[in-house]
Design an enzyme around this catalytic site. Structure first.
Site, PDB file in Angstrom:
ATOM      1  N   ILE C  71       0.846  -1.193   0.000  1.00  0.00           N
ATOM      2  CA  ILE C  71       0.000   0.000   0.000  1.00  0.00           C
ATOM      3  C   ILE C  71       0.882   1.244   0.000  1.00  0.00           C
ATOM      4  O   ILE C  71       0.625   2.192  -0.736  1.00  0.00           O
ATOM      5  CB  ILE C  71      -0.931   0.011   1.236  1.00  0.00           C
ATOM      6  CG1 ILE C  71      -1.699  -1.315   1.373  1.00  0.00           C
ATOM      7  CG2 ILE C  71      -1.868   1.211   1.187  1.00  0.00           C
ATOM      8  CD1 ILE C  71      -2.610  -1.672   0.248  1.00  0.00           C
ATOM      9  N   GLY C  72       1.936   1.190   0.821  1.00  0.00           N
ATOM     10  CA  GLY C  72       2.886   2.294   0.809  1.00  0.00           C
ATOM     11  C   GLY C  72       2.413   3.511   1.576  1.00  0.00           C
ATOM     12  O   GLY C  72       2.655   4.653   1.171  1.00  0.00           O
ATOM     13  N   CYS C 129       7.537  -0.609   8.227  1.00  0.00           N
ATOM     14  CA  CYS C 129       6.809  -0.704   6.968  1.00  0.00           C
ATOM     15  C   CYS C 129       7.791  -1.010   5.851  1.00  0.00           C
ATOM     16  O   CYS C 129       8.707  -0.226   5.587  1.00  0.00           O
ATOM     17  CB  CYS C 129       6.077   0.590   6.642  1.00  0.00           C
ATOM     18  SG  CYS C 129       5.213   0.451   5.053  1.00  0.00           S
ATOM     19  N   GLY C 216      -0.716 -12.873   6.951  1.00  0.00           N
ATOM     20  CA  GLY C 216      -1.637 -13.999   6.909  1.00  0.00           C
ATOM     21  C   GLY C 216      -1.078 -15.235   7.603  1.00  0.00           C
ATOM     22  O   GLY C 216       0.044 -15.226   8.116  1.00  0.00           O
TER      23      GLY C 216
HETATM   24  C1  LIG Z   1      -3.191  -4.397   3.491  1.00  0.00           C
HETATM   25  C2  LIG Z   1      -2.323  -4.213   4.692  1.00  0.00           C
HETATM   26  C3  LIG Z   1      -1.973  -2.941   5.106  1.00  0.00           C
HETATM   27  C4  LIG Z   1      -1.167  -2.742   6.222  1.00  0.00           C
HETATM   28  N1  LIG Z   1      -0.860  -1.481   6.622  1.00  0.00           N
HETATM   29  C5  LIG Z   1      -0.156  -1.289   7.760  1.00  0.00           C
HETATM   30  C6  LIG Z   1       0.066   0.024   8.257  1.00  0.00           C
HETATM   31  O1  LIG Z   1      -0.389   1.016   7.701  1.00  0.00           O
HETATM   32  N2  LIG Z   1       0.803   0.167   9.390  1.00  0.00           N
HETATM   33  C7  LIG Z   1       1.305  -0.928  10.055  1.00  0.00           C
HETATM   34  O2  LIG Z   1       1.960  -0.764  11.084  1.00  0.00           O
HETATM   35  N3  LIG Z   1       1.086  -2.184   9.624  1.00  0.00           N
HETATM   36  C8  LIG Z   1       0.371  -2.386   8.490  1.00  0.00           C
HETATM   37  N4  LIG Z   1       0.125  -3.670   8.059  1.00  0.00           N
HETATM   38  C9  LIG Z   1       0.633  -4.796   8.854  1.00  0.00           C
HETATM   39  C10 LIG Z   1      -0.442  -5.341   9.800  1.00  0.00           C
HETATM   40  O3  LIG Z   1      -0.837  -4.374  10.736  1.00  0.00           O
HETATM   41  C11 LIG Z   1       0.057  -6.590  10.540  1.00  0.00           C
HETATM   42  O4  LIG Z   1       1.187  -6.255  11.303  1.00  0.00           O
HETATM   43  C12 LIG Z   1       0.421  -7.721   9.596  1.00  0.00           C
HETATM   44  O5  LIG Z   1      -0.441  -7.744   8.503  1.00  0.00           O
HETATM   45  C13 LIG Z   1       0.413  -9.092  10.264  1.00  0.00           C
HETATM   46  O6  LIG Z   1      -0.874  -9.446  10.707  1.00  0.00           O
HETATM   47  P1  LIG Z   1      -1.910 -10.365   9.847  1.00  0.00           P
HETATM   48  O7  LIG Z   1      -1.140 -11.554   9.386  1.00  0.00           O
HETATM   49  O8  LIG Z   1      -3.011 -10.684  10.804  1.00  0.00           O
HETATM   50  O9  LIG Z   1      -2.356  -9.526   8.709  1.00  0.00           O
HETATM   51  C14 LIG Z   1      -0.678  -3.867   6.934  1.00  0.00           C
HETATM   52  C15 LIG Z   1      -1.033  -5.159   6.522  1.00  0.00           C
HETATM   53  C16 LIG Z   1      -1.835  -5.346   5.420  1.00  0.00           C
HETATM   54  C17 LIG Z   1      -2.192  -6.739   5.014  1.00  0.00           C
END
Ligand SMILES: Cc1cc2nc3c(=O)[nH]c(=O)nc-3n(C[C@H](O)[C@H](O)[C@H](O)COP(=O)(O)O)c2cc1C
Ligand SMILES: Cc1cc2nc3c(=O)[nH]c(=O)nc-3n(C[C@H](O)[C@H](O)[C@H](O)COP(=O)(O)OP(=O)(O)OC[C@H]3O[C@@H](n4cnc5c(N)ncnc54)[C@H](O)[C@@H]3O)c2cc1C
Ligand SMILES: Cc1cc2nc3c(=O)[nH]c(=O)nc-3n(C[C@H](O)[C@H](O)[C@H](O)COP(=O)(O)OP(=O)(O)OC[C@H]3O[C@@H](n4cnc5c(N)ncnc54)[C@H](O)[C@@H]3O)c2cc1C
Ligand SMILES: Cc1cc2nc3c(=O)[nH]c(=O)nc-3n(C[C@H](O)[C@H](O)[C@H](O)COP(=O)(O)O)c2cc1C
Ligand code: FES
Ligand code: FES
Lengths: 256, 304, 304, 256
Positions: C71-72, C129, C216
């Site tokens: 997403i960036g 990030c 995931g």
């Molecule tokens: C689409 C997407 C956007 C994310 N944006 C951020 C963000 O803006 N800031 C951040 O700290 N982590 C961001 N993450 C990371 C998540 O907060 C999380 O740390 C990571 O996805 C692991 O958890 P999960 O496996 O349950 O998704 C993002 C993850 C995804 C999938």
């Protein structure tokens, strides 16, 4: 060269609490029609998950009907998915695998001891031993009456005694209690079940009797290549999937 | 001409697909399923100087699209492995010996001796095993240590030396550059990511070792990313691995920069995984417009 | 008594489950599916000082049991986010603001200002990030840099500060210790692993950005391992995340040492993931013998 | 509050090369009976894989029969798995999602333009426009005759012209060639298809006509929360899943 088989599901039905009997059309197995104590690794994924196959023992390999019957307990992800199999589905099975129960010439008094999900492999074994003229007594252990299964099948082989932890069926206690209570006499012992049960039997009888025990370990390859499923024996580490799952009494060195 | 042919230091491969170390033993078991001569090469199980018992049980746990293992380098020692390699002589099959150790001296001694075995065509130095307490991964997380080990092994090896990199590092490029500077002929990557699963009933890790190495499709995007980075960083060739289970996966690894690939975990769910992939590869290459596998190597880097 | 209650610096949680940053926007969309007051807390999308456009398309790719995103840090900037937070005031819901920046000055400025918003109960500093060219992960891979950033943010923040760690490091314990020394009130982990997928047709990475962050179920064993390590290394509490999609997963994270958890990717396949997990949690706790969620925190470490 | 639905599969059949028509029992949709141009995110995993839902448009939402029909092309992992759906299966669908085609009061001459897998959303649209009294011409583009589908359905709405890249059906070339060839006159344009096609139409007609175009992007959440599916518009970045997939002509700023 060894093969993988796709077998048609004939039936998949609940036979006790969280316990299912899965009957497969084994007519295409040919040379791979299994010996007692061997097992199959079942591929249950659709679309790649779960990744690993699940090892399940042969409960009944009926050469006449050409059916292969397995009994499985719903434990986690894989076995839960297995409950969704319906007649007509094709199941990819890898096997038969492992070194099963030695039965060559065995014709005396035989005691089969099964605990919980260790019960299944003993039935095909019992059938073969019976055909050889062995005199069979079966002792099965379950948590309670609701978990008990296959009593009817085993009773076609000879007397069946049951032990349940909660006393809702047969002797209250463990299989060892039921063996003692019924003063079962035998020359050879075959057993499968939780390691504590196998260890108790091994320690009780390894000095005085012949016997073979079937063990479980988490498996990946199922054929002896990954070294994931070792057990300590008198002759060093052995692979449960390939050198076992059956080992003679006195062979396995138990941890704590 | 054979469109799957691939040439790397020490390795004239009839195809670029080989079983990954530790996932195929010394070939005997899978040899009951198909003719091992169909394989491009064979990376055998890790060997140390002394026989090693490995870790306690359980050594395996399943994870989503992956698995953890903590075999811990169980092996019969160099003398035992030499015997296994004799059996493999019957096949038209270059062997890549996977060398492990608990000290620099052990690595060097094993590398020297195993490199003298005739059907061993190359060494893969396992500086990335996450499952042993000393040695192993420690050599694979410090560029200077890795470089020095590479130099010492190169000094004694009679065969080309491939260093197997660990993905458990902040910057894989530093490791790749270090082993290249140390004189490595090639790189193999990736070894497993360190992971853990806990048993909800006992509260303990499922693996007796606590942690284990994560492999399988789950790690594929990490492998692709790292190979992509390393391809731009070094000139020596890469043998890629991590989650490969189809010919399409192989193509993705070639694009990223691998010159050959190894298949590990996929053998477990499909014992025919390697020959199946080899068989499907020509068609997949054709589908995406390549006359040979070699053409696809590094393709992604020529597209910018 | 509420068996799910959990107390962390700045956070009195009615339950330990919250959506992970970036996976839930600012709540509006999922607010159409259930009452957001059911959540333990809400980690909102990353905010920078200026509005950010983020990366080009495609920003998403699927992987086995996971996904890549790049997403960036697209966001409306601090002023825009402040407006979004007003909408969230209607809920009984502590907000954790996710702070990002391209420079130390930006982090500090954003942290100072967002920490003054009344319903923001804590800050989560995103030094991990992987999807921006400058800043982001660079702060999360060097302990000294992370420590200094933590100190500067602590100096200006009116709310407790949680540092969000990157798993893309050789030794996560060094990072954890650094932010603890810098005065962090807590740690959130893990952010995404850096990964890549290539499009077989074009040869190019599927993501316009090249690499993306892997999230995931695929990453769960890595998250559990790292939380397990960090729990033994620092005294400050951990909010855990990485592949959680069930109440059983939550329990595994609590055992490993997390005091609360965040759910990210699971929201996408099941928009009710968070309330479903919250609803199932009491039963799962009971099944494994816990009267409260708090009892399960660090359970794995008391079993040796 | 919005809901997720489990719909029963009524039929799933091949209608063209790699193209399937999936009919679902939509009687439980209630308020969620979909508007034209909206889509559903389909959960096709068994056991967790693939992870993400797949976005598929509404082809036909029959309020009388209470059926929901989708048409999908087999492209990769997910759509391949979808071909395994059989009558009686329950399919978990999330939707309807997105902002569909505006049709309020539209009653003049309407041109529907669909390319490949962009064809499906136009049929339900056409039905609604027809009911409003619009005069409809449809132009559909496919790779070749083997890929063409739904011609019969569209011909119930008015004239249908086809363009194929290989010339095996209708005009050889693109939809724009067919529009020119048949000198189609219209007041309002609705289109869905590959981005190059939408761009060509947008550039050709944005100055002179009304029109609405439906776009595609890779999606995760499907509801506007993850910011994964943006498109550049005159008013800045917008979410294809929520603010779209339909945008007015002239709105989207195309990259290169
Ligand atoms: C689409 C997407 C956007 C994310 N944006 C951020 C963000 O803006 N800031 C951040 O700290 N982590 C961001 N993450 C990371 C998540 O907060 C999380 O740390 C990571 O996805 C692991 O958890 P999960 O496996 O349950 O998704 C993002 C993850 C995804 C999938
Ligand atoms: C040789 C052998 C024969 C077996 N025969 C039978 C049988 O006839 N009937 C039956 O119900 N069960 C049998 N089991 C046990 C059965 O394999 C497990 O219960 C099953 O794999 C659990 O899978 P799951 O997906 O439900 O559990 P999960 O916990 O989701 O499984 C995760 C992973 O752990 C492994 N695993 C979990 N529990 C066990 C276990 N107890 N033993 C081995 N691996 C395990 C799984 O195979 C899988 O790789 C046998 C095991 C072995 C080794
Ligand atoms: C709003 C919308 C409506 C759509 N309507 C239809 C329809 O009615 N009929 C139809 O056949 N197709 C439609 N598509 C395209 C369809 O979603 C993809 O073909 C499908 O997701 C491919 O999945 P796969 O698993 O077969 O491919 P894989 O390549 O395995 O998919 C991997 C990932 O990429 C995504 N992806 C791959 N290709 C596309 C694509 N072209 N567009 C969006 N995501 C993609 C998948 O959703 C998945 O997340 C629509 C797409 C969108 C965005
Ligand atoms: C059971 C198992 C044992 C392994 N043993 C070794 C080993 O002895 N030496 C080594 O270098 N790598 C070993 N590996 C790592 C693999 O060679 C490979 O690098 C890794 O598994 C990634 O590939 P995959 O995802 O295809 O399995 C082992 C992996 C597994 C799963
Ligand atoms: S499961 Fe691989 S050696 Fe037994
Ligand atoms: S798919 Fe998440 S915002 Fe569109």
């Amino acid at each position: 060269m060894k093969k993988i088989h796709e077998l048609k599901v004939l039936e998949n039905k609940s036979i006790a609490e969280d316990t299912f009997k899965l009957t497969l059309d084994g007519s295409s197995l040919g040379e791979d029609f299994p010996a007692p104590g061997t097992f199959f690794q079942l591929k249950i994924d659709k679309g790649g998950a779960p990744l690993l196959r699940r090892p399940i023992s042969v409960f009944d390999a009926d050469e006449v009907k050409q059916t292969l019957t397995l009994i499985y307990k719903v434990l986690g992800w894989g076995t839960k998915l297995m409950t969704g199999l319906v007649p007509g589905d094709l199941l990819n099975v890898h096997g038969p695998l492992g070194t099963g129960f030695p039965i060559q010439g065995e014709a005396g008094k035989v005691l089969l001891v099964g605990g919980g999900i260790g019960v299944p492999p003993l039935y095909e074994l019992g059938k073969r031993l019976q055909a050889q003229g062995a005199e069979i007594v079966t002792v099965l252990g379950f948590r309670g009456a609701g978990q008990a299964f296959a009593l009817e099948e085993f009773s076609t082989l000879g007397p069946v005694y049951v032990a349940t932890e909660d006393g809702t069926l047969g002797t209250q206690g463990f299989v060892t209690d039921a063996i003692r209570e019924h003063e079962v006499a035998f020359d050879t012992l075959y057993a499968c079940g939780p390691q504590v049960m196998l260890k108790a039997l091994d320690q009780a009888y390894q000095e005085t009797k012949n016997g073979y025990l079937s063990f479980e370990e988490r498996m990946a390859c199922g054929i002896g290549a990954c070294y994931g499923c070792m057990t300590e024996t008198k002759e060093g580490l052995k692979r449960v999937c390939k050198d076992g799952p059956v080992f003679a009494m006195g062979e396995v060195q138990y941890g704590d | 001409m054979n469109p799957l042919k691939m040439t790397l230091p020490g390795l004239d491969l009839k195809n670029p697909v080989m079983p990954a170390s530790g996932c195929f033993g010394f070939g005997q078991e899978y040899g009951e399923y198909y003719d091992l001569s169909r394989l491009g090469a064979l990376m055998v199980k890790a060997v140390t100087w002394e026989p090693r018992r490995g870790n306690a049980m359980p050594r395996l746990a399943e994870t989503p699209a992956g698995m953890l293992n903590a075999i811990g380098l169980q092996n019969p020692g160099i003398a035992g492995v030499e015997k296994e390699l004799v059996w493999l002589e019957q096949f038209d099959l270059p062997i890549i010996a996977n060398v492990a150790g608990y000290s620099v001296e052990e690595y060097v001694a094993v590398a020297r001796r195993i490199s003298q075995v005739p059907n061993v065509h190359a060494l893969e130095i396992n500086i990335s095993c996450p499952n042993v307490k000393e040695g192993g991964i420690a050599f694979g997380q410090d560029p200077q240590v890795a470089k020095e080990l590479t130099m010492k092994i190169k000094a004694v090896s009679e065969k080309p030396v491939y260093m197997k990199l660990s993905p458990n590092v902040t910057d894989i490029r530093l490791m790749a550059r270090a082993v290249e500077e140390g004189g490595a002929d090639g790189i193999t990557m990736i070894n497993t990511l360190v992971g853990m699963r806990l048993d909800l009933r006992t509260g303990m890790p499922i693996l007796a070792n606590g942690t284990g190495g994560l492999s399988g499709p789950a790690v594929k995007p990490v492998a692709i990313r790292m190979i992509h980075e390393v391809y731009r960083t070094v000139k020596i060739p890469i043998i890629g691995m991590g989650g490969i289970s189809s010919a399409e996966d192989v193509l993705e690894f070639l694009y990223a920069g691998a010159s050959a690939v190894a298949v590990g975990t996929a053998n477990f769910s499909d014992p025919y995984a390697c020959p199946r992939i080899i068989e499907e590869l020509p068609e997949v290459l054709k589908k995406y417009g390549f006359a040979t596998a070699a053409e696809a190597v590094g393709y992604s880097h020529r597209r910018k």
